[in-house]
Structure formats: structure tokens, C-alpha cells
Design an enzyme around this catalytic site. Structure first.
Site, PDB file in Angstrom:
ATOM      1  N   ASP A 143     -10.446   8.709  13.603  1.00  0.00           N
ATOM      2  CA  ASP A 143     -10.274   7.419  12.947  1.00  0.00           C
ATOM      3  C   ASP A 143      -9.537   6.478  13.902  1.00  0.00           C
ATOM      4  O   ASP A 143      -8.466   6.839  14.402  1.00  0.00           O
ATOM      5  CB  ASP A 143      -9.441   7.632  11.674  1.00  0.00           C
ATOM      6  N   ASP A 245     -11.484   1.803  11.379  1.00  0.00           N
ATOM      7  CA  ASP A 245     -10.813   1.288  10.197  1.00  0.00           C
ATOM      8  C   ASP A 245     -10.795  -0.245  10.196  1.00  0.00           C
ATOM      9  O   ASP A 245     -10.421  -0.857  11.205  1.00  0.00           O
ATOM     10  CB  ASP A 245      -9.373   1.817  10.241  1.00  0.00           C
ATOM     11  N   GLU A 299     -15.842   0.359   9.349  1.00  0.00           N
ATOM     12  CA  GLU A 299     -15.597   0.088   7.924  1.00  0.00           C
ATOM     13  C   GLU A 299     -15.644  -1.425   7.756  1.00  0.00           C
ATOM     14  O   GLU A 299     -14.706  -2.121   8.147  1.00  0.00           O
ATOM     15  CB  GLU A 299     -14.222   0.644   7.537  1.00  0.00           C
ATOM     16  N   HIS A 373     -11.906   9.086   1.361  1.00  0.00           N
ATOM     17  CA  HIS A 373     -10.480   9.110   1.026  1.00  0.00           C
ATOM     18  C   HIS A 373     -10.007   7.850   0.318  1.00  0.00           C
ATOM     19  O   HIS A 373      -8.877   7.798  -0.147  1.00  0.00           O
ATOM     20  CB  HIS A 373      -9.689   9.310   2.318  1.00  0.00           C
ATOM     21  N   ASP A 374     -10.820   6.811   0.278  1.00  0.00           N
ATOM     22  CA  ASP A 374     -10.459   5.580  -0.437  1.00  0.00           C
ATOM     23  C   ASP A 374     -11.136   5.504  -1.799  1.00  0.00           C
ATOM     24  O   ASP A 374     -11.002   4.514  -2.509  1.00  0.00           O
ATOM     25  CB  ASP A 374     -10.886   4.345   0.372  1.00  0.00           C
TER      26      ASP A 374
HETATM   27  C1  GLC Z   1      -8.904   1.426   5.402  1.00  0.00           C
HETATM   28  C2  GLC Z   1      -8.640   2.877   5.163  1.00  0.00           C
HETATM   29  C3  GLC Z   1      -7.604   3.011   4.099  1.00  0.00           C
HETATM   30  C4  GLC Z   1      -6.343   2.343   4.576  1.00  0.00           C
HETATM   31  C5  GLC Z   1      -6.598   0.915   5.026  1.00  0.00           C
HETATM   32  C6  GLC Z   1      -5.455   0.387   5.842  1.00  0.00           C
HETATM   33  O1  GLC Z   1      -9.446   0.810   4.299  1.00  0.00           O
HETATM   34  O2  GLC Z   1      -9.819   3.551   4.862  1.00  0.00           O
HETATM   35  O3  GLC Z   1      -7.358   4.336   3.739  1.00  0.00           O
HETATM   36  O4  GLC Z   1      -5.395   2.363   3.562  1.00  0.00           O
HETATM   37  O5  GLC Z   1      -7.743   0.792   5.821  1.00  0.00           O
HETATM   38  O6  GLC Z   1      -5.434   0.984   7.096  1.00  0.00           O
END
Ligand code: GLC
Ligand code: CA
Length: 597
Positions: A143, A245, A299, A373-374
């Protein structure tokens, strides 16, 4: 079609590949695979890539396997379970952040990009883990959290010391004598405010996430160089790619204009994707990505039109991205994931996933996921976690993920049919998102009861509970006290139990992965949605080189009939989630069937 050479090369390569991958499947069991499903000639599949054909398995390291009894999963734990991962048939493992971090947001707040988080182990453990992965033919994707660091990173500690510190410009500042900065939104701040006044230098710093996650200033070339050198560091260690991310947030308009009239809460369009975003991604590609045989997935909350700017081959930016349109369905707009009492519509669901699939028919490449995980557990959110329907609905969702035209990102534990833990008390939650949203609603005097009910469906911690290995204490995850409660259903829902049952969700997942890997039609074949207004059934065909598969998925807890307009009398059932699969378009609750036409 500008240039002949790559086409000839591609044809040659495809011919070589087709010679090795035309396998015939003959697995058979109750609800197993049968027959001859690989397409004969694959000479006309252009643009084959390993990351298009891969099945990605995401592991949340904190919750996978703890080897030293501190209640937190670790790298040694991952290494110890690689034979299990390999047995699933997946190709790529994506690990959530494993870097040094004070864990304000479970590793998404990095204090040293080139060090391993103490909770997870050492660099030696990492080297051992990656070797063990590669020895088994598994690739690993890390990540990349490049939009922000931790406030405990040396750069930020320096930056906040004085306005003329050499690291000042690594972050975004607004000097308080200019007045209050223009409104910017923070996702995790109790007040939703992305500016935090730092007394020492009487300036505000920007944090789109928590106060402990200051945004890095990508407009500063030194920051970009630091990031590229860090990426090279991990690639040189053999890492096979990055999941990036919130990568579309990296560039900011540092004049911080007030939001225009048409803004209407659309942060992504008006403020997150800054003016130099694509320039930076292209630079990153030129300087780093293009030098390695790796994969990248961003993402990025985007529309399909915008997505092409990131992933089309001729853009030279990223390989893939994952969008939020599907997983946002069923929440009230612009809310803290409050469940829409009207529910979600399958017709809309199909429309979204079909639109995305179609948009990559010619160019670019998509991803498909229902859990990460989100997200909460896919079984609870999109299937049915009651004892009666857990089994068929989890298998049905697995069938969906592994038969779409996109790279599947499959979340660990979904292969077991793990479901939401549904905490009653805010004290049980460990996630900063849940905790700070709760505080924010409390402060505003909002509806906390509605929030807590919605969190049982939507909270991220639902997807983060420890992995369920067996029926021993703490599901075999840890001998200590797990950092987050284990789902009490671990006594029956666990790897050991499901290994013994040839028809468990676990073994069904393995069958589906194998089926996809043996049938490039499921990767590259054309996708066509059928019976689009059917409110219960998701039906589509996949077609390649004269071969055609039909996929029927009943998303409801009642029998349903599908009207595909196809003649099913000669269709052959290849695979299904019931012991006697329906062959006539009449589906049992949550039934999934794959047929060859
Ligand atoms: C992304 C991640 C998430 C995190 C956020 C801030 O959305 O997937 O888990 O809290 O970024 O880094
Ligand atoms: Ca541990």
C-alpha cells in the site's frame, strides 16, 4: 492501429500463450466444475497482461495471524500461512500498510516509509516473507500512502518547528495572520475541518484525514523525489506493485480558492484532484513505474470518463483503479454512511457495474470488489448472513466477483463467509472513522441511534475482525487478547471446519478461482447484461472466440425467474452453488449458475 510491430508481437505472444493455457477442466463434485471450458484459439486476445489475469487476495495484516501473542497480526504470521493462501489459487497478495506508524489510522499514517511497523515485525521478517511468497509463485502488492504522512514523521516534526525550516515546504500551511483558511473538508476530523492550527508557528496545516495525517505537499519537487526513491527502495526489494491510497488527492490548488457555486459537496471534483495530478502520475510512471514489471491500482473515486485519464495505456499513468460507485449504493448521499431506509436496488447495482464494465471494453482495464478494509463484510452488505442463506449467498457473491470482466480484488475471510460483527457499543469500535463520526454527531446533537444502527451494516471494523482459522480460543488468530474482538461465530465459521467440507464456501471459492484461471473467456470475454430490469436476478453473458458463457445470479431470498431471451434447452450447466443447479432459468434463493451456451 498506428504501428504494426506491436500487433505482430502481440499475436505471436498470444499464440505462444494459447499453446500453454488451453487446459480442459474436469473437476467434478456435487456442485463442481465440468468439462471443456477453455476457449480453443486465443490468438485474437490483444493486450494480455498478468495483472489482468490475476486474482488479487487482500490481507489486512493486523487481523490475519498473530505469532507472538500480543493480539496483533504480524509478518511472521503471514509467512506462516502462505501455504493456505497458495491453496486458494490466487496470484497476488495485497497487504495494507506495514510501515512504521503510530497507528492513528491503522498504518495509513506513516512515520517512516522505509521501516516496518514494530507491531508487525522487522525488515528481516519482511525479507523472509517476500522470499517465501516468491518461492510459491505469489506476487505481493504493498500500500502506497503518498498523500499524507503521520505527524510523527521526521519531516513533519521538522516542518512544524519554524516557518523557515527546510522541511516546512513538505506540507501545506496557511499562516494565521491571513485569517481563517477557506473551508476544506476532513474525512476523520470531529468537526469535519481539514485545517488545524499549529500554535508553535501560528499556522494551520492541511489534513484531509485525521489531525495526525498531515497532507504532503506534492507541488514541492523534493517531496516527489522522496516518494519516488521510496518506491524504488521497495521495488528493488522485489515488491510487485502498489495499491495507491487516495492517490487522486496528491495535487492541490495551493491558492485555496473558495468553492465555486456548483460545488455542492463534490469535493472530489473541485478540490481533491488538483491541477497537476496527471503530470505527477506521468512523472512517477516515467521515473519509477515504467522501469519495473509491476502492477498499480489507484484508489480513485471517479466517473468512468475520468477513470480513463488514469488507466488508458496511452496515458502512461496507472494500470487500474477502483471506484466507489457500487459500494456507495444504499447509503444516504453525503452522509456518514447512514443506511437509506429505502434499501438498494439490484437494477441500479447492475446498471453501475455494467456501465463500468462497458467503459473498459476497448481501452483501459477495470477492477471488481465488494469487500475491503474500508468496507463491511460483503456477505452482510450484499448477501444475507442469516444461517439459512449464508452459504448460498456468500457463494453467489463469489461467483459474481470471479466472472466479471475486471481484475477481482477478493478480501480475506470472504472465502469463509465471514460476516459483520455488528457492535452495539461505540467502545467496541477501534476505527478512528467510527469513533470520530460518533463524536461529531454527538456534538451536533444528531441521531446517534440511527448512526449506531447504520454502523452495524457499514462500519469498517466489521471487515477488520480477526481471521477465523479454527475453533480454538480467539479462532486460532492469537493466544493473547486480539486488538479487535473476534466474531463469536468462529466456532463454526473457520478454515479448519471448511477444509473438511467439499461444499464449503472456502472450497467453492477455490473452484471458482481455478475455473477463472483456466478460462480466459472470464477475463477477456465480452460482457453483455441481460434482462436488465429484473429486480431479483443479475444475468450476463461472457463471450470469446465463438464460445459463450451465461451467468445467472439470484440476489434475493426468494425464488426468481430470469428472462434472458436465450434458448436454454441446449445449455450445459458448468457450475453452481446448489447441489442440483437450476437449468431452466428458475433460480432458488441466492442461486448462482454458470452455463455454457
Ligand atoms: C484510504 C484507505 C483508508 C484510510 C484513508 C486515509 O481510503 O483505504 O483505510 O483510512 O485512505 O489514508
Ligand atoms: Ca503479533
Amino acid at each position: 492501429m498506428k504501428n504494426l510491430k506491436p500487433i505482430v508481437m502481440a499475436a505471436l505472444l498470444a499464440a505462444i500463450l494459447s499453446a500453454v493455457s488451453c487446459t480442459n477442466t474436469s473437476v467434478n463434485s456435487n456442485n463442481g466444475t465440468v468439462s471443456n471450458s477453455a476457449p480453443k484459439a486465443q490468438t485474437d486476445i490483444p493486450n494480455r497482461k498478468w495483472w489482468k489475469e490475476a486474482v488479487v487476495y487482500q490481507i489486512y495484516p493486523r487481523s490475519f495471524k498473530d505469532t507472538n501473542g500480543d493480539g496483533v497480526g504480524d509478518l511472521k504470521g503471514i509467512t506462516s500461512k502462505l501455504d493456505y493462501v497458495k491453496s486458494l489459487g490466487v496470484d497476488v497478495i495485497w497487504l495494507n500498510p506495514i510501515f512504521a506508524s503510530p497507528n492513528d489510522d491503522n498504518g495509513y499514517d506513516i512515520s517512516d516509509y522505509k521501516a516496518i511497523m514494530k507491531d508487525f515485525g522487522t525488515m528481516e521478517d519482511f525479507d523472509e516473507m517476500i522470499k517465501a511468497m516468491h518461492d510459491r509463485g505469489l506476487k505481493v502488492v504493498l500500500d502506497l500512502v503518498a498523500n499524507h504522512s503521520s505527524d510523527e514523521h521526521e519531516w513533519f516534526k521538522e516542518a512544524r518547528k519554524s516557518r523557515d525550516n527546510p522541511y516546512r515546504n513538505y506540507y501545506h500551511w496557511w499562516d494565521a495572520e491571513k485569517g481563517t483558511p477557506p473551508k476544506r473538508k476532513s474525512f476523520f476530523d470531529v468537526n469535519g475541518d481539514a485545517w488545524k492550527l499549529d500554535e508553535a508557528t501560528n499556522s494551520y496545516y492541511l489534513h484531509i484525514f485525521s489531525q495526525k495525517q498531515p497532507d504532503l505537499n506534492w507541488e514541492n519537487p523534493k517531496v516527489r523525489d522522496e516518494m519516488y526513491s521510496m518506491m524504488k527502495f521497495w521495488f528493488d526489494k522485489g515488491v510487485d506493485g502498489f495499491r495507491m491510497d487516495v492517490i487522486s488527492f496528491i495535487s492541490k490548488d495551493t491558492t485555496y480558492p473558495e468553492m465555486p457555486a456548483e460545488f455542492n459537496g463534490d469535493w472530489g471534483r473541485f478540490y481533491m484532484s488538483g491541477p497537476h495530478l496527471h503530470e505527477y502520475l506521468q512523472e512517477m510512471n516515467r521515473q519509477v513505474l515504467s522501469k519495473y514489471d509491476i502492477m498499480t491500482v489507484g484508489e480513485i473515486g471517479a466517473t468512468p470518463e475520468v477513470a480513463h485519464q488514469f488507466v488508458d495505456e496511452d496515458r502512461n499513468e496507472l494500470n487500474m483503479l477502483y471506484h466507489f460507485e457500487g459500494v456507495s449504493l444504499g447509503y444516504l448521499p453525503d452522509s456518514k454512511k447512514i443506511i437509506d431506509p429505502a434499501g438498494w436496488s439490484l437494477v441500479k447495482f447492475k446498471e453501475i457495474y455494467s456501465k463500468w464494465s462497458d467503459s473498459f471494453a476497448e481501452k483501459g482495464w477495470g477492477t471488481i470488489y465488494l469487500g475491503n478494509h474500508d468496507q463491511p463484510r460483503m456477505l452482510t452488505r450484499w448477501g444475507n448472513d442469516t444461517p439459512e442463506f449464508r452459504d448460498p449467498s456468500s457463494k453467489m457473491l463469489t461467483t459474481f466477483l470471479l466472472t466479471m470482466r475486471a481484475t477481482p480484488y477478493y478480501y480475506f475471510g470472504d472465502e469463509l463467509g465471514m460476516n459483520n460483527i455488528k457492535f452495539d457499543k461505540i467502545e467496541d469500535y477501534k476505527d478512528i472513522e467510527s469513533i470520530n463520526w460518533y463524536k461529531g454527531i454527538q456534538k451536533e446533537g444528531g441521531d446517534l441511534k440511527q448512526f449506531m444502527e447504520s454502523q452495524k451494516i457499514a462500519a469498517r471494523d466489521n471487515g477488520r475482525t480477526p481471521f477465523q482459522w479454527d475453533e480454538t480460543e480467539n479462532a486460532g488468530f492469537s493466544t493473547g487478547t486480539p486488538w479487535l474482538k473476534v466474531n463469536p461465530n468462529y466456532k463454526t465459521i473457520n478454515v479448519a471446519a471448511e477444509e473438511k467440507d467439499p461444499n464449503s464456501p472456502l472450497n467453492y471459492f477455490r473452484r471458482l478461482v481455478k475455473f477463472r484461471k483456466e478460462n480466459p473467456i472470464l477475463v477477456y470475454g465480452n460482457y453483455t447484461l441481460l434482462d436488465k430490469d429484473n429486480e431479483s436476478v443479475y444475468a450476463y453473458t461472457r463471450e470469446l472466440n465463438g464460445k459463450k458463457l451465461l451467468i445467472l445470479l439470484n440476489f434475493k431470498d426468494k425464488e426468481a425467474t430470469v428472462n434472458t431471451g436465450l434458448d436454454l434447452s441446449k445449455a450445459k450447466v458448468i457450475l453452481g452453488n446448489y447441489s442440483t443447479p437450476s437449468a431452466d432459468g428458475k433460480l432458488k434463493p441466492y442461486e448462482a449458475v454458470i452455463m455454457e451456451l
